[in-house]
Design a protein around this motif. Sequence first.
Motif, PDB file in Angstrom:
ATOM      1  N   ALA A  96     -16.190 -15.701   8.980  1.00 25.32           N
ATOM      2  CA  ALA A  96     -15.503 -15.530   7.700  1.00 25.32           C
ATOM      3  C   ALA A  96     -16.185 -16.357   6.612  1.00 25.32           C
ATOM      4  O   ALA A  96     -16.371 -15.896   5.483  1.00 25.32           O
ATOM      5  CB  ALA A  96     -14.033 -15.939   7.839  1.00 25.32           C
ATOM      6  N   ALA A  97     -16.579 -17.592   6.955  1.00 23.55           N
ATOM      7  CA  ALA A  97     -17.243 -18.452   5.988  1.00 23.55           C
ATOM      8  C   ALA A  97     -18.606 -17.895   5.596  1.00 23.55           C
ATOM      9  O   ALA A  97     -18.976 -17.881   4.414  1.00 23.55           O
ATOM     10  CB  ALA A  97     -17.387 -19.860   6.554  1.00 23.55           C
ATOM     11  N   THR A  98     -19.357 -17.428   6.577  1.00 26.79           N
ATOM     12  CA  THR A  98     -20.680 -16.876   6.310  1.00 26.79           C
ATOM     13  C   THR A  98     -20.595 -15.664   5.392  1.00 26.79           C
ATOM     14  O   THR A  98     -21.478 -15.443   4.543  1.00 26.79           O
ATOM     15  CB  THR A  98     -21.372 -16.492   7.627  1.00 26.79           C
ATOM     16  N   ALA A  99     -19.523 -14.898   5.531  1.00 28.20           N
ATOM     17  CA  ALA A  99     -19.343 -13.713   4.687  1.00 28.20           C
ATOM     18  C   ALA A  99     -18.880 -14.073   3.281  1.00 28.20           C
ATOM     19  O   ALA A  99     -18.760 -13.195   2.424  1.00 28.20           O
ATOM     20  CB  ALA A  99     -18.341 -12.770   5.336  1.00 28.20           C
ATOM     21  N   GLY A 100     -18.611 -15.373   3.046  1.00 26.33           N
ATOM     22  CA  GLY A 100     -18.199 -15.813   1.716  1.00 26.33           C
ATOM     23  C   GLY A 100     -16.709 -15.821   1.487  1.00 26.33           C
ATOM     24  O   GLY A 100     -16.244 -16.007   0.354  1.00 26.33           O
ATOM     25  N   LEU A 101     -15.934 -15.636   2.560  1.00 28.86           N
ATOM     26  CA  LEU A 101     -14.479 -15.650   2.437  1.00 28.86           C
ATOM     27  C   LEU A 101     -13.940 -17.071   2.433  1.00 28.86           C
ATOM     28  O   LEU A 101     -14.485 -17.965   3.088  1.00 28.86           O
ATOM     29  CB  LEU A 101     -13.840 -14.890   3.600  1.00 28.86           C
ATOM     30  N   ILE A 102     -12.884 -17.283   1.721  1.00 25.95           N
ATOM     31  CA  ILE A 102     -12.067 -18.485   1.888  1.00 25.95           C
ATOM     32  C   ILE A 102     -11.344 -18.324   3.211  1.00 25.95           C
ATOM     33  O   ILE A 102     -10.851 -17.241   3.530  1.00 25.95           O
ATOM     34  CB  ILE A 102     -11.071 -18.616   0.720  1.00 25.95           C
ATOM     35  N   ARG A 103     -11.296 -19.400   4.020  1.00 28.53           N
ATOM     36  CA  ARG A 103     -10.618 -19.249   5.315  1.00 28.53           C
ATOM     37  C   ARG A 103      -9.820 -20.498   5.665  1.00 28.53           C
ATOM     38  O   ARG A 103     -10.062 -21.587   5.183  1.00 28.53           O
ATOM     39  CB  ARG A 103     -11.598 -18.884   6.437  1.00 28.53           C
TER      40      ARG A 103
ATOM     41  N   ASN B 205      -0.152 -14.867  -3.504  1.00 28.00           N
ATOM     42  CA  ASN B 205       0.717 -14.636  -4.654  1.00 28.00           C
ATOM     43  C   ASN B 205       0.167 -15.373  -5.876  1.00 28.00           C
ATOM     44  O   ASN B 205       0.672 -16.413  -6.279  1.00 28.00           O
ATOM     45  CB  ASN B 205       2.139 -15.106  -4.326  1.00 28.00           C
ATOM     46  N   GLY B 206      -0.892 -14.809  -6.456  1.00 29.79           N
ATOM     47  CA  GLY B 206      -1.517 -15.437  -7.614  1.00 29.79           C
ATOM     48  C   GLY B 206      -2.885 -14.850  -7.863  1.00 29.79           C
ATOM     49  O   GLY B 206      -3.247 -13.807  -7.309  1.00 29.79           O
ATOM     50  N   SER B 207      -3.658 -15.523  -8.692  1.00 27.65           N
ATOM     51  CA  SER B 207      -4.999 -15.066  -9.052  1.00 27.65           C
ATOM     52  C   SER B 207      -6.041 -15.719  -8.156  1.00 27.65           C
ATOM     53  O   SER B 207      -5.749 -16.659  -7.408  1.00 27.65           O
ATOM     54  CB  SER B 207      -5.291 -15.413 -10.512  1.00 27.65           C
TER      55      SER B 207
ATOM     56  N   LEU C 255      -6.012 -19.353  -6.216  1.00 28.21           N
ATOM     57  CA  LEU C 255      -6.359 -19.506  -4.804  1.00 28.21           C
ATOM     58  C   LEU C 255      -7.423 -20.580  -4.641  1.00 28.21           C
ATOM     59  O   LEU C 255      -7.346 -21.412  -3.726  1.00 28.21           O
ATOM     60  CB  LEU C 255      -6.855 -18.173  -4.247  1.00 28.21           C
ATOM     61  N   ALA C 256      -8.408 -20.604  -5.533  1.00 28.91           N
ATOM     62  CA  ALA C 256      -9.452 -21.622  -5.489  1.00 28.91           C
ATOM     63  C   ALA C 256      -8.864 -23.020  -5.698  1.00 28.91           C
ATOM     64  O   ALA C 256      -9.321 -23.992  -5.079  1.00 28.91           O
ATOM     65  CB  ALA C 256     -10.509 -21.336  -6.549  1.00 28.91           C
ATOM     66  N   SER C 257      -7.846 -23.137  -6.536  1.00 23.53           N
ATOM     67  CA  SER C 257      -7.199 -24.436  -6.765  1.00 23.53           C
ATOM     68  C   SER C 257      -6.442 -24.905  -5.530  1.00 23.53           C
ATOM     69  O   SER C 257      -6.369 -26.097  -5.264  1.00 23.53           O
ATOM     70  CB  SER C 257      -6.239 -24.350  -7.955  1.00 23.53           C
ATOM     71  N   LEU C 258      -5.868 -23.949  -4.779  1.00 18.53           N
ATOM     72  CA  LEU C 258      -5.189 -24.318  -3.537  1.00 18.53           C
ATOM     73  C   LEU C 258      -6.201 -24.797  -2.500  1.00 18.53           C
ATOM     74  O   LEU C 258      -5.938 -25.725  -1.740  1.00 18.53           O
ATOM     75  CB  LEU C 258      -4.406 -23.121  -2.996  1.00 18.53           C
TER      76      LEU C 258
END
Length: 319
Positions: free
Chosen positions: A57-64, A207-209, A213-216
């Motif tokens: 998931a990380a390699t694909a660029g996903l937040i995990r 539930n947001g933008s 999500l990046a801030s979380l």
Amino acid sequence: MTGVAQAAEVPGVDVSDWTGDVDWGTVTSGGGKFAFVHATEGTNYRNPRFDAQYGGAATAGLIRGAYHFAQPHESDGTAQADYFLQNGGNWVSDSQTLPGVLDIEDNPYKDKNGKNNCYDLSVEDMVTWIKDFTKRYQDATGRYAIIYTTTSWWQTCTGNSDKFKSNPLWLARWGTEPGELPKSWKKQTFWQSADKGPLVGGGNSFNGSESQLASLVNPPAMVKVSGQAANRKTYKVTISVSGPHSVQDVKISGRAFGGQRVVRAPGCKVSGTAVSCRIEKLSRGQKKTFTFTTRPSKTRGTVGMYVTVGSVKLTLKAR
């Protein structure tokens, strides 16, 4: 107008050993932005596919993020949090890792362990178990663990506890609407709306933008400021770091009022009614207390100090 509009909800997935090998490229091309990966269960099970799924998931660029499936009848919350932390659930500040998840829900092994849906724990014991797990996780990482649960389980097995408002909610409710929420929360942070989503594994949304999500994933440093007037001559201000990051160059300024002067402030500069202090660095979990001693010019009436720490303003009064 310039800029790019962001969706109100961000799609994602959750996977486990049952999902098998995952084509993460399909997830990203399908619009997925994040993934939860099953890491551990109790204190004796680790998903054998965890490294491949989590790393993929990380390699694909996903937040995990990783999740722990609770078995509260087997061992205490602290022990299971430690096992989770040691086997994939630790949080790191890499702008890609979500806080760890405590997955606590209906007992799926009733036929094997002979326990009821609440694992035969009382409401009080279940709340204590969850507190122990989440406290251990926060102490270790500086992050509030996400809690995955259903409203019905939470109402039945915790007595609809409202003690976990600081922990983000990942709500499990399959359907078109989240419905009623457990009492601790006014909104869900994540929502699992299907056990089999359109991408792979379970279907989820944030539930947001994307920026939220990046801030979380990587929040700013969290600093707590408190103060008290011990008496007419002594005032204390405490600065502590409760978040995951250290803080640097914290400035504290204060001014006495009510006809008094500052006569002593260890570690600070004093000039008449004014005092100024500076903290070069304060790491996660650390705190620093400043004590200001004043000399009032009168024995009656209100005296005190105005104190400013960043954007926080305190008024400490004594009579």
